[in-house]
Design an enzyme around this catalytic site. Structure first.
Site, PDB file in Angstrom:
ATOM      1  N   ALA A   1       3.047  -0.959   4.812  1.00 59.29           N
ATOM      2  CA  ALA A   1       2.442  -1.065   6.147  1.00 59.29           C
ATOM      3  C   ALA A   1       2.008  -2.488   6.487  1.00 59.29           C
ATOM      4  CB  ALA A   1       1.265  -0.102   6.255  1.00 59.29           C
TER       5      ALA A   1
ATOM      6  N   PRO B   1       0.787  -1.232   0.000  1.00 58.48           N
ATOM      7  CA  PRO B   1       0.000   0.000   0.000  1.00 58.48           C
ATOM      8  C   PRO B   1       0.817   1.279   0.000  1.00 58.48           C
ATOM      9  CG  PRO B   1      -0.880  -1.547   1.595  1.00 58.48           C
ATOM     10  CD  PRO B   1       0.356  -2.172   1.041  1.00 58.48           C
ATOM     11  N   ASN B   2       0.348   2.217  -0.803  1.00 54.76           N
ATOM     12  CA  ASN B   2       0.865   3.595  -0.895  1.00 54.76           C
ATOM     13  C   ASN B   2       2.166   3.717  -1.676  1.00 54.76           C
ATOM     14  OD1 ASN B   2      -1.257   4.766   0.771  1.00 54.76           O
ATOM     15  ND2 ASN B   2      -0.316   3.641   2.445  1.00 54.76           N
TER      16      ASN B   2
ATOM     17  N   HIS C   1      12.852  -2.497   2.629  1.00 55.92           N
ATOM     18  CA  HIS C   1      12.227  -1.241   3.056  1.00 55.92           C
ATOM     19  C   HIS C   1      13.102  -0.093   2.614  1.00 55.92           C
ATOM     20  CE1 HIS C   1       9.289  -3.418   5.322  1.00 55.92           C
ATOM     21  NE2 HIS C   1      10.270  -4.177   5.784  1.00 55.92           N
TER      22      HIS C   1
ATOM     23  N   ARG D   1       5.171  10.887  -2.295  1.00 56.16           N
ATOM     24  CA  ARG D   1       4.747  10.741  -0.908  1.00 56.16           C
ATOM     25  C   ARG D   1       5.947  10.919   0.032  1.00 56.16           C
ATOM     26  NH1 ARG D   1       4.856   4.663   1.321  1.00 56.16           N
ATOM     27  NH2 ARG D   1       3.811   4.967   3.295  1.00 56.16           N
TER      28      ARG D   1
ATOM     29  N   ARG E   1      12.580   4.519  13.080  1.00 54.36           N
ATOM     30  CA  ARG E   1      11.277   5.185  13.061  1.00 54.36           C
ATOM     31  C   ARG E   1      10.412   4.732  14.246  1.00 54.36           C
ATOM     32  NH1 ARG E   1       9.011   4.966   7.094  1.00 54.36           N
ATOM     33  NH2 ARG E   1       7.635   6.553   8.004  1.00 54.36           N
TER      34      ARG E   1
ATOM     35  N   ARG F   1       6.905   0.210  13.706  1.00 53.66           N
ATOM     36  CA  ARG F   1       7.543  -0.230  12.460  1.00 53.66           C
ATOM     37  C   ARG F   1       8.707  -1.193  12.715  1.00 53.66           C
ATOM     38  NH1 ARG F   1       5.226   3.307   8.591  1.00 53.66           N
ATOM     39  NH2 ARG F   1       4.761   5.314   9.524  1.00 53.66           N
TER      40      ARG F   1
ATOM     41  N   ASN G   1       8.386  -5.488  -0.754  1.00 51.87           N
ATOM     42  CA  ASN G   1       8.247  -4.378   0.186  1.00 51.87           C
ATOM     43  C   ASN G   1       6.769  -4.333   0.548  1.00 51.87           C
ATOM     44  OD1 ASN G   1       8.006  -2.077   1.648  1.00 51.87           O
ATOM     45  ND2 ASN G   1       9.183  -0.773   0.251  1.00 51.87           N
TER      46      ASN G   1
ATOM     47  N   ASP H   1       1.661 -15.774   5.968  1.00 49.06           N
ATOM     48  CA  ASP H   1       1.205 -17.143   5.697  1.00 49.06           C
ATOM     49  C   ASP H   1       1.332 -17.464   4.210  1.00 49.06           C
ATOM     50  OD1 ASP H   1       0.611 -17.679   8.331  1.00 49.06           O
ATOM     51  OD2 ASP H   1      -1.563 -17.461   8.124  1.00 49.06           O
TER      52      ASP H   1
ATOM     53  N   TYR I   1      11.096   8.922   1.759  1.00 50.49           N
ATOM     54  CA  TYR I   1      11.174   7.880   0.723  1.00 50.49           C
ATOM     55  C   TYR I   1      11.889   8.323  -0.558  1.00 50.49           C
ATOM     56  CZ  TYR I   1       7.756   5.679   3.803  1.00 50.49           C
ATOM     57  OH  TYR I   1       7.136   5.135   4.889  1.00 50.49           O
TER      58      TYR I   1
ATOM     59  N   GLU J   1      13.113  -9.235   1.826  1.00 55.19           N
ATOM     60  CA  GLU J   1      12.257  -8.120   2.265  1.00 55.19           C
ATOM     61  C   GLU J   1      13.029  -6.811   2.114  1.00 55.19           C
ATOM     62  OE1 GLU J   1      11.065  -8.749   6.325  1.00 55.19           O
ATOM     63  OE2 GLU J   1      10.263  -6.715   6.555  1.00 55.19           O
TER      64      GLU J   1
HETATM   65  C1  DQA Z   1       8.187   1.014   4.132  1.00 55.56           C
HETATM   66  C2  DQA Z   1       8.178   1.207   5.655  1.00 55.56           C
HETATM   67  C3  DQA Z   1       6.797   0.937   6.229  1.00 55.56           C
HETATM   68  O1  DQA Z   1       6.812   1.090   7.641  1.00 55.56           O
HETATM   69  C4  DQA Z   1       5.786   1.905   5.641  1.00 55.56           C
HETATM   70  O2  DQA Z   1       4.497   1.595   6.122  1.00 55.56           O
HETATM   71  C5  DQA Z   1       5.834   1.958   4.162  1.00 55.56           C
HETATM   72  C6  DQA Z   1       7.105   1.840   3.460  1.00 55.56           C
HETATM   73  C7  DQA Z   1       9.537   1.405   3.506  1.00 55.56           C
HETATM   74  O3  DQA Z   1       9.763   1.042   2.350  1.00 55.56           O
HETATM   75  O4  DQA Z   1      10.358   2.089   4.129  1.00 55.56           O
HETATM   76  O5  DQA Z   1       4.807   2.196   3.525  1.00 55.56           O
HETATM   77  O6  DQA Z   1       7.963  -0.362   3.856  1.00 55.56           O
END
Ligand code: DQA
Length: 145
Positions: free
Chosen positions: A78, A11-12, A101, A19, A108, A112, A75, A88, A24, A99
């Site tokens: 959230a 998401p996002n 980020h 954003r 942070r 998180r 990634n 799962d 980011y 993974e």
């Molecule tokens: C994120 C870190 C997460 O905590 C956050 O909700 C994101 C982006 C990152 O890439 O730093 O949306 O995954």
């Protein structure tokens, strides 16, 4: 046959570049894709970058990856911190999971600091900006060699 890596974004992350650029950065998911494609070419891999704001869609892509992908770079945004269901689904995938980020989640808010996905991932990269995806792709190339 060429191995494909799924690069899944939660998401996002469609707003990447627009954003909270102070957290980011200014680069977009298209930039992420271009960088990953460059590394994938070096290793003779294909990559397929996808983004969704919907948890179920991310889960469906992870299920699809069982047949279609040799590895997953994710990634979860959230969903990292909330989704047992994504974890799962990843546990039902047999290949390597990395993974990523963009931000350093450990610097942070405390919520998180916990990741369900880290319980499954072979490795985690955080705080390297979008370069983290290319580094993960390089690692994936090594894991699948
Ligand atoms: C994120 C870190 C997460 O905590 C956050 O909700 C994101 C982006 C990152 O890439 O730093 O949306 O995954």
């Amino acid at each position: 046959m060429t191995k494909t890596i799924y690069i899944l974004n939660g998401p996002n992350l469609n707003l990447l570049g627009k954003r909270q650029p102070e957290i980011y950065g200014h680069e977009t998911l298209d930039d992420v894709e271009a960088q990953c494609r460059g590394v994938a070419d070096e290793f003779g891999l294909a990559c397929n970058l996808m983004q969704s704001n919907h948890e179920g869609q991310i889960i469906d892509w992870i299920h699809e990856a069982r047949q279609a992908a040799a590895g997953i770079i994710i990634n979860p945004a959230a969903l990292t911190h909330t989704s047992v269901a994504v974890m799962d689904a990843l546990n039902a995938f047999e290949g390597p999971v990395l993974e990523v980020h963009i931000s350093n989640v450990h610097k942070r808010e405390p919520f998180r600091h916990h990741s369900y996905v880290s319980l499954r991932a072979e490795g985690v990269i955080a705080g390297f900006g979008i370069e983290g995806y290319a580094l993960a792709m390089r690692r994936m190339g090594g894991l699948l060699a």
